[in-house]
Design a protein around this motif. Structure first.
Motif, short mmCIF file in Angstrom:
data_model
loop_
_atom_site.label_atom_id
_atom_site.label_comp_id
_atom_site.label_asym_id
_atom_site.label_seq_id
_atom_site.Cartn_x
_atom_site.Cartn_y
_atom_site.Cartn_z
N ALA A 110 57.69 50.87 45.29
CA ALA A 110 56.44 50.80 46.05
C ALA A 110 56.59 51.47 47.41
O ALA A 110 55.67 52.14 47.89
CB ALA A 110 56.01 49.34 46.22
N TRP A 234 46.80 37.80 48.00
CA TRP A 234 46.75 38.11 46.58
C TRP A 234 47.13 36.85 45.80
O TRP A 234 48.06 36.14 46.18
CB TRP A 234 47.74 39.21 46.22
CG TRP A 234 47.38 40.59 46.67
CD1 TRP A 234 46.85 41.59 45.89
CD2 TRP A 234 47.53 41.16 47.97
NE1 TRP A 234 46.65 42.73 46.64
CE2 TRP A 234 47.07 42.50 47.92
CE3 TRP A 234 48.03 40.67 49.19
CZ2 TRP A 234 47.09 43.34 49.02
CZ3 TRP A 234 48.04 41.50 50.29
CH2 TRP A 234 47.56 42.82 50.20
N VAL A 256 42.09 41.72 53.19
CA VAL A 256 42.17 41.89 51.74
C VAL A 256 42.23 40.51 51.11
O VAL A 256 43.02 39.67 51.53
CB VAL A 256 43.41 42.71 51.32
CG1 VAL A 256 43.59 42.68 49.80
CG2 VAL A 256 43.30 44.14 51.81
N LYS A 258 42.29 39.29 47.18
CA LYS A 258 42.23 39.72 45.78
C LYS A 258 42.69 38.62 44.85
O LYS A 258 43.87 38.31 44.76
CB LYS A 258 43.07 40.98 45.57
CG LYS A 258 42.91 41.55 44.16
CD LYS A 258 43.51 42.93 44.03
CE LYS A 258 43.26 43.48 42.63
NZ LYS A 258 43.84 44.84 42.46
N SER A 260 42.87 37.96 40.93
CA SER A 260 42.84 38.79 39.73
C SER A 260 43.60 38.10 38.61
O SER A 260 44.29 37.10 38.84
CB SER A 260 43.45 40.17 40.02
OG SER A 260 44.79 40.03 40.47
N ILE A 272 51.45 43.67 41.62
CA ILE A 272 50.70 43.87 42.87
C ILE A 272 51.54 44.50 43.97
O ILE A 272 51.00 44.84 45.03
CB ILE A 272 50.12 42.53 43.37
CG1 ILE A 272 51.26 41.57 43.77
CG2 ILE A 272 49.18 41.92 42.35
CD1 ILE A 272 50.79 40.35 44.53
N PRO A 274 52.80 47.48 44.62
CA PRO A 274 52.32 48.72 45.26
C PRO A 274 51.15 48.48 46.21
O PRO A 274 51.08 49.08 47.29
CB PRO A 274 51.91 49.59 44.06
CG PRO A 274 52.76 49.10 42.93
CD PRO A 274 52.86 47.62 43.15
N GLU A 275 50.23 47.60 45.85
CA GLU A 275 49.09 47.29 46.73
C GLU A 275 49.56 46.62 48.01
O GLU A 275 49.08 46.93 49.11
CB GLU A 275 48.11 46.36 46.02
CG GLU A 275 47.43 46.94 44.79
CD GLU A 275 46.52 45.92 44.15
OE1 GLU A 275 45.90 45.11 44.89
OE2 GLU A 275 46.42 45.90 42.92
N VAL A 276 50.50 45.68 47.87
CA VAL A 276 50.99 44.95 49.04
C VAL A 276 51.71 45.89 50.00
O VAL A 276 51.47 45.86 51.21
CB VAL A 276 51.93 43.80 48.60
CG1 VAL A 276 52.60 43.17 49.82
CG2 VAL A 276 51.15 42.75 47.81
N LYS A 278 51.36 49.11 50.27
CA LYS A 278 50.37 50.02 50.84
C LYS A 278 49.62 49.32 51.99
O LYS A 278 49.39 49.92 53.05
CB LYS A 278 49.39 50.47 49.77
CG LYS A 278 48.30 51.43 50.26
CD LYS A 278 47.45 51.91 49.09
CE LYS A 278 46.36 52.88 49.54
NZ LYS A 278 45.29 52.20 50.30
N PHE A 279 49.24 48.07 51.78
CA PHE A 279 48.57 47.29 52.81
C PHE A 279 49.43 47.22 54.07
O PHE A 279 48.95 47.45 55.19
CB PHE A 279 48.28 45.88 52.28
CG PHE A 279 47.75 44.92 53.30
CD1 PHE A 279 46.40 44.87 53.60
CD2 PHE A 279 48.61 44.03 53.95
CE1 PHE A 279 45.91 43.96 54.54
CE2 PHE A 279 48.12 43.13 54.89
CZ PHE A 279 46.77 43.09 55.18
N GLU A 282 49.91 50.79 55.80
CA GLU A 282 48.74 51.29 56.53
C GLU A 282 48.64 50.67 57.93
O GLU A 282 47.94 51.20 58.80
CB GLU A 282 47.47 50.98 55.75
CG GLU A 282 47.31 51.82 54.48
CD GLU A 282 46.15 51.38 53.63
OE1 GLU A 282 45.71 52.18 52.77
OE2 GLU A 282 45.67 50.22 53.78
#
Length: 285
Positions: A110, A234, A256, A258, A260, A272, A274-276, A278-279, A282
């Motif tokens: 990630a 998440w 965020v 999410k 799911s 999850i 990769p999303e974490v 990325k968060f 950023e």
């Protein structure tokens, strides 16, 4: 479990480390162990003076005065580029695990995706904790380790002090607890956070001394101390903590939120990751 680096992810493995690993596996096989040991890169000695992190993934033993024991310090960085001066996201594990659990959750993959997407690289640092990452007496204070010891360990490796937190399950509780006292954090991400909607629920964990002790730490009772804009939540819909995490989302309205499909397991957290990352990427730079 695959040892990090088996698919080409960069870090050095010595001949001695390989021989020691093979010997350990042989001994375990002779004892009839059913599950393979949790493997990672060979341990290296802690530096005596500031030293840049030269390998992408390292596992070291550090002496924690706050916890009165040796703890694992796992550092995971992207496999390319200089690590000197990198910002750091601290990762807190769940109950019954240790820092090495992050070696098998796709963290480095990630991180590489974050860099490939054009975001600045950062390192993830994980340490061993317990007791929902709070002081329960008995001379074991994980929060003091995070605040008073971990920054120095990172500085020895020419990494910046922690500027983001990521926690899984019990680690989610700990990350939110840490964030209350460190309002300068740029990102706080929690996955399947082990939060408690009532004292009987918390009491059943046999961690907190009494109701007052739990209430002083429970993130759900202190959402006003958290920053919504820097927080991501998440959780899987089939997770036993889904109800509590929905309550956190409703009270905090994080950047965020999410919910799911997923359960309270490695498959969900790996999915999850990769999303974490990325968060965090950023925001951390």
């Amino acid at each position: 479990m695959r040892r990090p680096g088996a698919d080409g992810v960069g870090h050095a493995v010595s001949r001695r480390g390989l021989l020691l690993g093979a010997t350990a596996l042989t001994l375990l096989a002779g004892c009839g162990t059913e599950k393979p040991p949790l493997m990672g890169p060979p341990p290296v000695a802690p530096p005596n003076s500031p030293t840049p992190l030269t390998e992408a993934v390292t596992v070291q033993k550090m002496r924690s005065a706050a916890r009165k024991r040796d703890v694992n310090l796992v550092i995971i960085a992207p496999d390319r580029g200089s690590r000197v001066g990198m910002p750091v996201c601290v990762a807190l594990h769940g109950r019954g695990a240790d820092a090495r659990t992050f070696l098998n959750l796709g963290v480095q993959e990630a991180l590489n995706q974050v860099v490939a997407a054009g975001l600045p690289g950062f390192a993830v640092a994980a340490v061993d904790g317990d007791n929902y990452w709070v002081d329960v007496g008995e001379g074991d204070d994980p929060q003091r380790m995070l605040t008073g010891e971990l920054p120095g360990w990172l500085a020895q490796r020419q990494l910046r002090p922690p500027s983001a937190m990521f926690g899984i399950s019990m680690g989610g509780f700990g990350a939110l607890r840490y964030a209350r006292e460190h309002k300068d954090l740029k990102a706080v991400a929690v996955a399947s956070a082990a939060l408690f909607v009532s004292w009987p629920d918390a009491k059943s964990r046999k961690v907190f001394a009494d109701r007052g002790h739990w209430e002083s730490h429970e993130p759900l009772l202190h959402t006003g101390d958290l920053s919504a804009s820097s927080t991501g939540v998440w959780c899987g819909n089939s997770d036993p903590f889904a109800r509590a995490d929905r309550k956190l989302i409703k009270a905090l309205d994080p950047a965020v939120a999410k919910m799911s499909p997923g359960e309270h397991n490695d498959d969900y957290w790996r999915g999850i990751m990769p999303e974490v990352m990325k968060f965090v990427g950023e925001r951390i730079a």
